[in-house]
Write a protein that holds these residues in place. Sequence first.
Motif, PDB file in Angstrom:
ATOM      1  N   GLY A  13       2.739  11.761  10.240  1.00 34.00           N
ATOM      2  CA  GLY A  13       3.001  11.237  11.520  1.00 34.00           C
ATOM      3  C   GLY A  13       2.189  10.563  11.656  1.00 34.00           C
ATOM      4  N   GLY A  14       1.465   9.380  13.079  1.00 36.27           N
ATOM      5  CA  GLY A  14       0.313   9.513  13.029  1.00 36.27           C
ATOM      6  C   GLY A  14      -0.111   7.783  12.698  1.00 36.27           C
ATOM      7  N   LEU A  15      -1.080   8.391  13.144  1.00 36.02           N
ATOM      8  CA  LEU A  15      -2.368   6.904  11.364  1.00 36.02           C
ATOM      9  C   LEU A  15      -2.123   7.112  10.125  1.00 36.02           C
ATOM     10  CD1 LEU A  15      -4.065   4.592  12.150  1.00 36.02           C
ATOM     11  CD2 LEU A  15      -5.777   6.812  12.183  1.00 36.02           C
ATOM     12  N   PRO A  16      -1.571   8.567   9.707  1.00 38.99           N
ATOM     13  CA  PRO A  16      -1.853   7.963   7.925  1.00 38.99           C
ATOM     14  C   PRO A  16      -0.395   7.887   7.478  1.00 38.99           C
ATOM     15  CG  PRO A  16      -2.344  10.113   9.104  1.00 38.99           C
ATOM     16  CD  PRO A  16      -2.430   9.729   9.956  1.00 38.99           C
ATOM     17  N   LEU A  17       0.639   8.273   8.642  1.00 33.83           N
ATOM     18  CA  LEU A  17       2.249   7.409   7.646  1.00 33.83           C
ATOM     19  C   LEU A  17       1.481   6.089   8.726  1.00 33.83           C
ATOM     20  CD1 LEU A  17       5.329   7.496   6.908  1.00 33.83           C
ATOM     21  CD2 LEU A  17       5.744   7.803   9.440  1.00 33.83           C
ATOM     22  N   ILE A  18       1.044   4.917   9.351  1.00 33.52           N
ATOM     23  CA  ILE A  18       0.739   3.911   9.898  1.00 33.52           C
ATOM     24  C   ILE A  18       0.153   3.148   8.683  1.00 33.52           C
ATOM     25  CG2 ILE A  18       0.288   2.637  11.096  1.00 33.52           C
ATOM     26  CD1 ILE A  18       0.544   3.961  13.714  1.00 33.52           C
ATOM     27  N   LEU A  19      -0.796   3.944   7.996  1.00 33.09           N
ATOM     28  CA  LEU A  19      -1.285   3.830   6.957  1.00 33.09           C
ATOM     29  C   LEU A  19      -0.505   3.405   5.524  1.00 33.09           C
ATOM     30  CD1 LEU A  19      -5.008   4.917   7.281  1.00 33.09           C
ATOM     31  CD2 LEU A  19      -4.738   2.660   7.821  1.00 33.09           C
ATOM     32  N   LEU A  20       0.188   4.264   5.664  1.00 33.96           N
ATOM     33  CA  LEU A  20       1.319   4.470   4.176  1.00 33.96           C
ATOM     34  C   LEU A  20       2.452   3.406   4.572  1.00 33.96           C
ATOM     35  CD1 LEU A  20       1.497   5.677   1.360  1.00 33.96           C
ATOM     36  CD2 LEU A  20       2.741   7.526   2.983  1.00 33.96           C
ATOM     37  N   MET A  21       2.596   3.008   5.303  1.00 28.62           N
ATOM     38  CA  MET A  21       3.999   2.153   5.634  1.00 28.62           C
ATOM     39  C   MET A  21       2.886   0.934   5.421  1.00 28.62           C
ATOM     40  SD  MET A  21       6.693   1.404   8.598  1.00 28.62           S
ATOM     41  CE  MET A  21       5.144   0.530   9.896  1.00 28.62           C
ATOM     42  N   ILE A  22       2.055   0.230   6.045  1.00 30.81           N
ATOM     43  CA  ILE A  22       1.585  -0.679   5.740  1.00 30.81           C
ATOM     44  C   ILE A  22       1.145  -1.506   4.011  1.00 30.81           C
ATOM     45  CG2 ILE A  22      -0.737  -2.135   6.152  1.00 30.81           C
ATOM     46  CD1 ILE A  22      -0.866  -1.079   9.397  1.00 30.81           C
ATOM     47  N   THR A  23       0.210   0.018   3.995  1.00 27.89           N
ATOM     48  CA  THR A  23      -0.174  -0.233   2.082  1.00 27.89           C
ATOM     49  C   THR A  23       1.512  -0.840   1.610  1.00 27.89           C
ATOM     50  OG1 THR A  23      -2.128   1.236   2.702  1.00 27.89           O
ATOM     51  CG2 THR A  23      -0.670   0.892   0.263  1.00 27.89           C
ATOM     52  N   VAL A  24       2.408  -0.668   2.109  1.00 27.02           N
ATOM     53  CA  VAL A  24       3.397  -0.460   1.283  1.00 27.02           C
ATOM     54  C   VAL A  24       4.021  -1.567   1.561  1.00 27.02           C
ATOM     55  CG1 VAL A  24       5.851   0.562   0.838  1.00 27.02           C
ATOM     56  CG2 VAL A  24       3.953   2.057   0.838  1.00 27.02           C
ATOM     57  N   MET A  25       4.062  -1.916   2.708  1.00 26.47           N
ATOM     58  CA  MET A  25       4.108  -3.779   2.890  1.00 26.47           C
ATOM     59  C   MET A  25       3.716  -3.993   2.572  1.00 26.47           C
ATOM     60  SD  MET A  25       5.249  -2.588   7.306  1.00 26.47           S
ATOM     61  CE  MET A  25       7.122  -2.675   7.490  1.00 26.47           C
ATOM     62  N   VAL A  26       2.400  -4.036   2.385  1.00 26.66           N
ATOM     63  CA  VAL A  26       1.350  -4.514   1.870  1.00 26.66           C
ATOM     64  C   VAL A  26       0.945  -5.121   0.359  1.00 26.66           C
ATOM     65  CG1 VAL A  26      -0.936  -5.301   0.533  1.00 26.66           C
ATOM     66  CG2 VAL A  26      -0.386  -5.608   3.294  1.00 26.66           C
ATOM     67  N   ILE A  27       1.807  -3.659  -0.594  1.00 31.41           N
ATOM     68  CA  ILE A  27       2.345  -4.446  -1.846  1.00 31.41           C
ATOM     69  C   ILE A  27       3.515  -5.362  -1.687  1.00 31.41           C
ATOM     70  CG2 ILE A  27       3.441  -2.971  -3.475  1.00 31.41           C
ATOM     71  CD1 ILE A  27       0.766  -0.546  -3.192  1.00 31.41           C
ATOM     72  N   HIS A  29       4.763  -7.521  -0.171  1.00 33.76           N
ATOM     73  CA  HIS A  29       4.995  -9.144   0.318  1.00 33.76           C
ATOM     74  C   HIS A  29       3.841  -9.017  -0.836  1.00 33.76           C
ATOM     75  CE1 HIS A  29       2.943 -12.597   1.963  1.00 33.76           C
ATOM     76  NE2 HIS A  29       4.357 -12.468   2.394  1.00 33.76           N
ATOM     77  N   THR A  30       2.529  -8.807  -1.397  1.00 29.11           N
ATOM     78  CA  THR A  30       1.886  -9.513  -1.270  1.00 29.11           C
ATOM     79  C   THR A  30       1.170  -9.295  -3.085  1.00 29.11           C
ATOM     80  OG1 THR A  30       0.393  -9.219  -0.146  1.00 29.11           O
ATOM     81  CG2 THR A  30      -0.672  -9.569  -1.630  1.00 29.11           C
ATOM     82  N   PHE A  31       2.457  -8.932  -3.298  1.00 27.60           N
ATOM     83  CA  PHE A  31       2.148  -8.547  -4.942  1.00 27.60           C
ATOM     84  C   PHE A  31       3.252  -8.386  -5.683  1.00 27.60           C
ATOM     85  CE2 PHE A  31      -1.098  -5.619  -3.117  1.00 27.60           C
ATOM     86  CZ  PHE A  31      -2.612  -6.311  -4.389  1.00 27.60           C
ATOM     87  N   LEU A  32       4.554  -8.038  -5.303  1.00 25.76           N
ATOM     88  CA  LEU A  32       5.899  -7.798  -5.868  1.00 25.76           C
ATOM     89  C   LEU A  32       6.339  -9.068  -5.329  1.00 25.76           C
ATOM     90  CD1 LEU A  32       7.063  -3.929  -5.544  1.00 25.76           C
ATOM     91  CD2 LEU A  32       5.754  -5.161  -7.260  1.00 25.76           C
ATOM     92  N   GLY A  33       6.231  -9.745  -3.880  1.00 24.42           N
ATOM     93  CA  GLY A  33       7.280 -10.674  -3.319  1.00 24.42           C
ATOM     94  C   GLY A  33       8.503 -10.047  -2.239  1.00 24.42           C
ATOM     95  N   GLU A  37      12.543  -6.533   1.922  1.00 28.17           N
ATOM     96  CA  GLU A  37      12.893  -6.058   1.719  1.00 28.17           C
ATOM     97  C   GLU A  37      11.298  -4.879   2.303  1.00 28.17           C
ATOM     98  OE1 GLU A  37      11.802  -4.217  -2.569  1.00 28.17           O
ATOM     99  OE2 GLU A  37      14.287  -4.378  -3.100  1.00 28.17           O
ATOM    100  N   LEU A  38      10.102  -5.890   2.703  1.00 28.27           N
ATOM    101  CA  LEU A  38       8.900  -6.066   3.877  1.00 28.27           C
ATOM    102  C   LEU A  38       9.879  -5.638   5.033  1.00 28.27           C
ATOM    103  CD1 LEU A  38       5.883  -7.116   4.529  1.00 28.27           C
ATOM    104  CD2 LEU A  38       7.683  -7.143   6.107  1.00 28.27           C
ATOM    105  N   ILE A  39      11.229  -7.200   5.624  1.00 26.33           N
ATOM    106  CA  ILE A  39      12.030  -6.573   6.225  1.00 26.33           C
ATOM    107  C   ILE A  39      12.516  -5.177   6.563  1.00 26.33           C
ATOM    108  CG2 ILE A  39      13.115  -8.205   8.144  1.00 26.33           C
ATOM    109  CD1 ILE A  39      12.282 -11.030   7.459  1.00 26.33           C
ATOM    110  N   PHE A  40      13.448  -5.108   5.863  1.00 24.06           N
ATOM    111  CA  PHE A  40      14.169  -4.301   5.749  1.00 24.06           C
ATOM    112  C   PHE A  40      13.337  -2.934   6.604  1.00 24.06           C
ATOM    113  CE2 PHE A  40      14.945  -0.381   3.473  1.00 24.06           C
ATOM    114  CZ  PHE A  40      16.911   0.033   4.248  1.00 24.06           C
TER     115      PHE A  40
END
Length: 161
Positions: A13-27, A29-33, A37-40
């Motif tokens: 929870g909290g900041l670590p989960l948010i940072l992990l979620m943002i990292t996954v979303m960046v991956i 969007h940016t790297f996998l296109g 799945e990002l919206i999901f």
Amino acid sequence: MTIVMKLFTTIGGGLPLILLMITVMVILHTFLGHRKELIFLAVVMLGSTLINWGLKTLFHRVRPDIHRLIEVAGYSFPSGHSMAAFSFYGALAYLIWSHIPSLLGRSSVIILSSLFIFAIGTSRIYLGVHYPSDVIGGYFVSGCWLILTIMLYDKYMGRRA
């Protein structure tokens, strides 16, 4: 054991989960296109957060006050960490699972995500900030939400649900 439980609470929870979620979303969007799945993932997490807030507001359940090893504020039911963990790690497992062809790989993803979800929920009980029913309730609500969003996502993507 307390150090391990605090670690799982932190990543649940909290900041670590948010940072992990943002990292996954960046991956995604940016790297996998994989924008869909990002919206999901964003819908799963936003919905889980809103449902948790609504249920905490509705139930107003006070947290346990015996043997508390950490101090937290807010209401107890349902466990926000359990809901967030189930939603995030469950959705992530679903997204990864759909790209792994082997049974061993898929099984490994499910087992690993299940262990993280279980450890995060258990940590909340161990640390004395939730009753077991808070964690089980969080799992149940997030499980229902995740199933619903997966079904809608699969329908949108033209897959058989």
